[in-house]
Motif scaffolding. Structure first.
Motif, PDB file in Angstrom:
ATOM      1  N   LYS A   1      -4.324  -5.199   0.441  1.00  0.00           N
ATOM      2  CA  LYS A   1      -4.290  -3.793   0.035  1.00  0.00           C
ATOM      3  C   LYS A   1      -5.177  -2.958   0.938  1.00  0.00           C
ATOM      4  CE  LYS A   1      -1.494  -4.104  -3.341  1.00  0.00           C
ATOM      5  NZ  LYS A   1      -1.952  -4.740  -4.571  1.00  0.00           N
TER       6      LYS A   1
ATOM      7  N   ALA B   1      -4.135   0.056   3.408  1.00  0.00           N
ATOM      8  CA  ALA B   1      -4.786   1.364   3.352  1.00  0.00           C
ATOM      9  C   ALA B   1      -5.328   1.742   4.728  1.00  0.00           C
ATOM     10  CB  ALA B   1      -5.902   1.350   2.317  1.00  0.00           C
ATOM     11  N   MET B   2      -5.852   0.751   5.444  1.00  0.00           N
ATOM     12  CA  MET B   2      -6.359   1.034   6.788  1.00  0.00           C
ATOM     13  C   MET B   2      -5.227   1.421   7.725  1.00  0.00           C
ATOM     14  SD  MET B   2      -9.458  -1.558   7.616  1.00  0.00           S
ATOM     15  CE  MET B   2     -10.160  -0.674   8.972  1.00  0.00           C
TER      16      MET B   2
ATOM     17  N   GLN C   1      -2.496   2.785   6.828  1.00  0.00           N
ATOM     18  CA  GLN C   1      -2.140   4.141   6.401  1.00  0.00           C
ATOM     19  C   GLN C   1      -3.082   5.156   7.065  1.00  0.00           C
ATOM     20  OE1 GLN C   1      -3.163   5.066   2.398  1.00  0.00           O
ATOM     21  NE2 GLN C   1      -1.642   6.694   2.184  1.00  0.00           N
ATOM     22  N   ALA C   2      -4.369   4.829   7.042  1.00  0.00           N
ATOM     23  CA  ALA C   2      -5.370   5.736   7.616  1.00  0.00           C
ATOM     24  C   ALA C   2      -5.176   5.875   9.125  1.00  0.00           C
ATOM     25  CB  ALA C   2      -6.772   5.198   7.307  1.00  0.00           C
TER      26      ALA C   2
ATOM     27  N   GLN D   1      -4.192   9.308  11.055  1.00  0.00           N
ATOM     28  CA  GLN D   1      -5.090   9.866  12.068  1.00  0.00           C
ATOM     29  C   GLN D   1      -4.427   9.918  13.441  1.00  0.00           C
ATOM     30  OE1 GLN D   1      -8.241  10.916  11.351  1.00  0.00           O
ATOM     31  NE2 GLN D   1      -7.986  10.400   9.196  1.00  0.00           N
TER      32      GLN D   1
ATOM     33  N   ARG E   1     -14.471  10.520  16.215  1.00  0.00           N
ATOM     34  CA  ARG E   1     -14.804  10.776  14.808  1.00  0.00           C
ATOM     35  C   ARG E   1     -15.060   9.452  14.082  1.00  0.00           C
ATOM     36  NH1 ARG E   1     -13.048  12.996  10.043  1.00  0.00           N
ATOM     37  NH2 ARG E   1     -11.032  11.978  10.054  1.00  0.00           N
ATOM     38  N   LEU E   2     -14.200   8.489  14.410  1.00  0.00           N
ATOM     39  CA  LEU E   2     -14.319   7.174  13.790  1.00  0.00           C
ATOM     40  C   LEU E   2     -15.658   6.525  14.140  1.00  0.00           C
ATOM     41  CD1 LEU E   2     -11.519   4.971  13.055  1.00  0.00           C
ATOM     42  CD2 LEU E   2     -13.132   3.845  14.527  1.00  0.00           C
TER      43      LEU E   2
ATOM     44  N   ALA F   1     -21.752   5.698   9.148  1.00  0.00           N
ATOM     45  CA  ALA F   1     -21.850   5.503   7.703  1.00  0.00           C
ATOM     46  C   ALA F   1     -21.785   4.009   7.373  1.00  0.00           C
ATOM     47  CB  ALA F   1     -20.727   6.253   6.992  1.00  0.00           C
TER      48      ALA F   1
ATOM     49  N   THR G   1     -12.440   3.300   7.945  1.00  0.00           N
ATOM     50  CA  THR G   1     -11.248   4.035   8.338  1.00  0.00           C
ATOM     51  C   THR G   1     -10.632   4.717   7.127  1.00  0.00           C
ATOM     52  OG1 THR G   1     -10.918   2.072   9.646  1.00  0.00           O
ATOM     53  CG2 THR G   1      -9.279   3.782   9.863  1.00  0.00           C
ATOM     54  N   ILE G   2     -10.650   3.959   6.012  1.00  0.00           N
ATOM     55  CA  ILE G   2     -10.065   4.492   4.781  1.00  0.00           C
ATOM     56  C   ILE G   2     -10.889   5.678   4.292  1.00  0.00           C
ATOM     57  CG2 ILE G   2      -9.375   3.919   2.440  1.00  0.00           C
ATOM     58  CD1 ILE G   2      -9.357   0.931   3.533  1.00  0.00           C
TER      59      ILE G   2
ATOM     60  N   LEU H   1     -12.500   7.682   6.121  1.00  0.00           N
ATOM     61  CA  LEU H   1     -12.159   8.833   6.976  1.00  0.00           C
ATOM     62  C   LEU H   1     -10.829   9.447   6.556  1.00  0.00           C
ATOM     63  CD1 LEU H   1     -13.251   7.542  10.487  1.00  0.00           C
ATOM     64  CD2 LEU H   1     -14.423   9.192   9.024  1.00  0.00           C
ATOM     65  N   LEU H   2      -9.889   8.567   6.170  1.00  0.00           N
ATOM     66  CA  LEU H   2      -8.584   9.067   5.713  1.00  0.00           C
ATOM     67  C   LEU H   2      -8.754   9.910   4.453  1.00  0.00           C
ATOM     68  CD1 LEU H   2      -5.393   8.977   5.693  1.00  0.00           C
ATOM     69  CD2 LEU H   2      -5.658   7.032   4.167  1.00  0.00           C
TER      70      LEU H   2
ATOM     71  N   GLU I   1     -11.404  11.347   3.453  1.00  0.00           N
ATOM     72  CA  GLU I   1     -12.136  12.555   3.827  1.00  0.00           C
ATOM     73  C   GLU I   1     -11.166  13.625   4.338  1.00  0.00           C
ATOM     74  OE1 GLU I   1     -14.704  12.168   7.259  1.00  0.00           O
ATOM     75  OE2 GLU I   1     -16.089  13.649   6.410  1.00  0.00           O
ATOM     76  N   GLU I   2     -10.260  13.184   5.197  1.00  0.00           N
ATOM     77  CA  GLU I   2      -9.300  14.140   5.757  1.00  0.00           C
ATOM     78  C   GLU I   2      -8.365  14.686   4.673  1.00  0.00           C
ATOM     79  OE1 GLU I   2      -6.900  13.463   9.666  1.00  0.00           O
ATOM     80  OE2 GLU I   2      -8.976  14.077   9.885  1.00  0.00           O
ATOM     81  N   MET I   3      -7.945  13.788   3.762  1.00  0.00           N
ATOM     82  CA  MET I   3      -7.104  14.233   2.647  1.00  0.00           C
ATOM     83  C   MET I   3      -7.836  15.291   1.837  1.00  0.00           C
ATOM     84  SD  MET I   3      -5.405  10.835   0.951  1.00  0.00           S
ATOM     85  CE  MET I   3      -4.140   9.845   1.741  1.00  0.00           C
TER      86      MET I   3
ATOM     87  N   ASP J   1      -7.969  18.558   3.601  1.00  0.00           N
ATOM     88  CA  ASP J   1      -6.657  19.198   3.517  1.00  0.00           C
ATOM     89  C   ASP J   1      -6.419  19.807   2.139  1.00  0.00           C
ATOM     90  OD1 ASP J   1      -6.166  18.563   6.087  1.00  0.00           O
ATOM     91  OD2 ASP J   1      -4.712  16.956   5.695  1.00  0.00           O
TER      92      ASP J   1
ATOM     93  N   VAL K   1     -16.404  17.814   2.060  1.00  0.00           N
ATOM     94  CA  VAL K   1     -16.968  16.465   1.907  1.00  0.00           C
ATOM     95  C   VAL K   1     -18.442  16.494   2.267  1.00  0.00           C
ATOM     96  CG1 VAL K   1     -16.859  14.081   2.670  1.00  0.00           C
ATOM     97  CG2 VAL K   1     -14.746  15.401   2.383  1.00  0.00           C
TER      98      VAL K   1
ATOM     99  N   LEU L   1     -20.464  10.472   3.401  1.00  0.00           N
ATOM    100  CA  LEU L   1     -19.819   9.175   3.197  1.00  0.00           C
ATOM    101  C   LEU L   1     -20.914   8.124   3.074  1.00  0.00           C
ATOM    102  CD1 LEU L   1     -17.137   9.154   6.069  1.00  0.00           C
ATOM    103  CD2 LEU L   1     -16.790   9.814   3.682  1.00  0.00           C
TER     104      LEU L   1
ATOM    105  N   PRO M   1      -3.157   1.269  -1.214  1.00  0.00           N
ATOM    106  CA  PRO M   1      -3.178   2.612  -0.623  1.00  0.00           C
ATOM    107  C   PRO M   1      -2.531   3.641  -1.546  1.00  0.00           C
ATOM    108  CG  PRO M   1      -1.419   1.288   0.340  1.00  0.00           C
ATOM    109  CD  PRO M   1      -2.113   0.428  -0.650  1.00  0.00           C
ATOM    110  N   PHE M   2      -2.913   4.903  -1.381  1.00  0.00           N
ATOM    111  CA  PHE M   2      -2.327   5.960  -2.225  1.00  0.00           C
ATOM    112  C   PHE M   2      -2.012   7.190  -1.386  1.00  0.00           C
ATOM    113  CE2 PHE M   2      -6.977   5.825  -2.745  1.00  0.00           C
ATOM    114  CZ  PHE M   2      -7.326   7.029  -2.163  1.00  0.00           C
ATOM    115  N   GLU M   3      -1.261   8.108  -1.977  1.00  0.00           N
ATOM    116  CA  GLU M   3      -0.864   9.322  -1.262  1.00  0.00           C
ATOM    117  C   GLU M   3      -1.751  10.491  -1.653  1.00  0.00           C
ATOM    118  OE1 GLU M   3       3.337  10.311  -0.605  1.00  0.00           O
ATOM    119  OE2 GLU M   3       3.750   8.643  -1.958  1.00  0.00           O
TER     120      GLU M   3
END
Lengths: 494, 105
Positions: free
Chosen positions: A308, A312-313, A315-316, A320, A457-458, A465, B2-3, B5-6, B8-10, B13, B18, B21, B89-91
């Motif tokens: 999962k 999710a990664m 997806q991220a 990006q 950014r990453l 973090a 990475t997640i 950051l995702l 955060e961006e969501m 938007d 934010v 982290l 993951p989610f939307e």
């Protein structure tokens, strides 16, 4: 019948002896007794005649052993018992008639003629009645027969064969032993429990559980943990209500005091009215299987979690990459290469939860593929530091971004450029710190980018973090420098 | 990360700001105690440590929050079962709904 002279002397003395009767009566009448030590029937004392008459009329197998030699006189029932030995046995000496048990009969004669009795129950002897030895069990009763002189003159023997019953008993015993062996082989514990399940009547613990020799009402306290008792009682009640086999897997306190798991099966025994009279059960130790299952469940959960997380990664990364893309072609290439980096990073993490990777391993995996043949173009130097799986993953992705950037725009975009990655531990006022540096040199002149992309950014935000420290990218004229300053404890769970 | 950051961006938007982290329990606890926030999204597993102490701090402060975890609802202790659990993951749509519901509660 005409052989007997009926005209002379007393009627009784000349009457055929023995009168009437079956096969043996006839054989006795026809037998030439004068050849034996008893002598012709005419000379037999009344005592011998009386006993002979009596035994001939008995349905029990009876044999009379007359005189010191034990001359054999027997009835129809005994002839059946004797099998193939009959009719040669009639009139023979008992020690010779049954040579295979001569010693036994010798003792019988001595004891009997001394006026004593002998009695055997289910005596086992090997007899040759049909040309081969067979095991025979008998109830044997011997008593002396007194003649007119008042002295023992013979021994009368009642012979009741019990072979069939004994064979049945032996078969039953063997069957029970086989059954017991089967239960032993198939399980560890056997038990008997009262119809209502409240009382354990007997429990053979076989080393797994402590034995119970006396019925006990408080058996649950002995074997079960308090928090499991209600659930076990519920299962038992359910089986009682349905009159069905009880099947239950539960924790137990083992004989050595340790916690174990048993798989227990009990079947109800019923009375004529169809009511349960008691339960007979067997239980086996499934502790090992249980802990293996438990471990497997943890692994599956963890695997599921990682899958999962990876999705999710992805997806991220997709979000990006495509959001900041300059062209679709470029974004597709970047996306593929980032997914590859993620896959490689996962290789570092195979193994159990909590087992991380080394900092050096992460760095080398990210850089070496590009300069396998020319190690001078990347310089890696630093002590080994252990990373948690999550940090290793993040650092892998950051390394991939730096490497990709160097190949495209930085030091590795020209033949002479180099990248040096160095790190060390330093004691500072803020505690022990990890200082890590990515330094490019020999590349084309550096100019800071117009806008920060996903990569930077990453690194500056995400990796900082992740490592609970600071990560800064400096676009110096000689080449890009990326500096990490983080507490050493970032890689530890403490 | 990475997640993070995702998400955060969501959040950006969706019109949120934010504040910070945190990838580890101590940093997360510091943020929960000291930062000016009106909402939080908690991963359950912070590099091997459960984030429930952070949830306790937020509850005490009255800051609404939701969980986001690859374990799904099964990964959250029963004691926190009344909070929304987002399964990764989610939307973005789901995230927006979850934030609206949790913030209104």
């Amino acid at each position: 019948m005409n052989l007997i002279d009926t005209t002379s002397g007393e009627e009784s003395a000349n009457a055929p002896f023995p009168m009437g009767g079956g096969e043996l009566a006839e054989l006795i009448r026809a037998f030439d007794w004068s050849e034996t030590s008893i002598g012709a029937i005419a000379s037999w004392p009344q005592s011998l005649k009386t006993v002979t008459d009596m035994l001939l009329r008995s349905p029990l197998p009876i044999v009379l052993l007359w005189g010191p030699e034990g001359i054999m006189i027997y009835n129809d029932a005994y002839s059946v018992f004797s099998g193939g030995r009959h009719p040669q046995l009639l009139g023979s000496k008992v020690r010779e008639g049954w040579p295979e048990v001569a010693d036994f009969n010798d003792n019988v004669m001595k004891v009997g003629l001394a006026g004593e009795t002998l009695s055997y129950k289910d005596q086992e002897l090997t007899l040759y009645r049909r040309g081969r030895g067979e095991q025979v069990w008998m109830n044997l009763d011997y008593s002396p027969v007194i003649d007119e002189s008042g002295q023992p003159a013979g021994v009368i023997a009642f012979v009741v064969e019990t072979t069939e019953r004994m064979a049945a008993q032996n078969e039953l015993r063997a069957s029970e032993e086989r059954f017991r062996a089967l239960v032993t082989a198939a399980s560890n514990v056997v038990y008997r429990m009262s119809a209502d399940g409240k009382e354990m009547r007997l429990l053979d613990g076989r080393g797994l559980l402590s034995d119970m020799d006396m019925p006990r009402v408080a058996w649950q306290a002995e074997y079960l943990f308090p928090e499991d008792r209600a659930a076990v009682a519920r299962e038992i009640d359910e089986a009682i209500r349905n009159k069905r086999m009880l099947e239950i897997e539960h924790r137990v306190r083992r004989a050595d005091g340790s916690v174990g798991w048993t798989f227990s099966r009990a079947i109800p025994l019923f009375d004529a009215a169809g009511e349960i009279t008691e339960w007979f059960g067997a239980a086996s130790d499934v502790t090992e299987r249980h802990s293996a299952e438990h471990r497997l469940r943890l692994v599956v959960n963890e695997l599921n979690h990682r899958v999962k997380n990876n999705l999710a990664m992805i997806q991220a990364i997709a979000s990006q990459t495509f959001r900041h893309a300059e062209s679709v072609t470029q974004a597709q290439a970047d996306f593929t290469s980032r997914i590859m980096a993620l896959a490689q990073a996962n290789d570092l993490l195979t193994g159990e939860r909590g087992v991380g990777a080394s900092l050096r391993g992460v760095v080398e995996q990210a850089m070496r593929p590009h300069f396998k043949d020319d190690p001078t173009r990347c310089d890696i130097d630093g002590p080994d530091v252990k990373l948690s799986p999550k940090t290793a993953l993040s650092l892998s992705i950051a390394m991939h971004e730096l490497t990709t950037n160097a190949l495209k725009y930085g030091a590795w975009s020209v033949p002479t450029g180099k990248v040096a990655i160095t790190w060390n531990r330093q004691s500072t006022a803020k505690g022990e710190r990890l200082r890590m540096e990515w330094r490019e040199s020999g590349g084309p002149p550096v100019k800071p980018p117009q806008k920060r992309g996903f990569g930077s950014r990453l690194i500056e935000r995400g990796l900082a973090a992740e490592m609970a420290g600071e990560v800064k990218m400096h676009f110096e004229p000689d080449g890009l420098v990326c500096a990490v300053d983080a507490p050493v404890t970032f890689g530890e769970d403490a | 990360m990475t997640i993070a950051l995702l998400i955060e961006e969501m959040l950006i938007d969706l019109g949120h700001k934010v504040t910070a982290l945190a990838m580890r329990l101590p940093q997360g606890l510091d943020l929960a105690r000291d930062s000016e926030i009106d909402f939080a999204i908690l991963d359950v597993n912070l590099d091997g440590r459960m984030s429930f102490p952070i949830a306790d701090v937020l509850s005490a402060r009255g800051v609404p929050f939701i969980f986001a975890t690859g374990y799904g609802a099964a990964g959250v202790d029963a004691a926190y079962g009344h909070h929304i659990v987002m399964k990764k993951p989610f939307e973005m749509r789901d995230l927006a709904d979850a934030i609206n519901i949790a913030a209104a509660a």
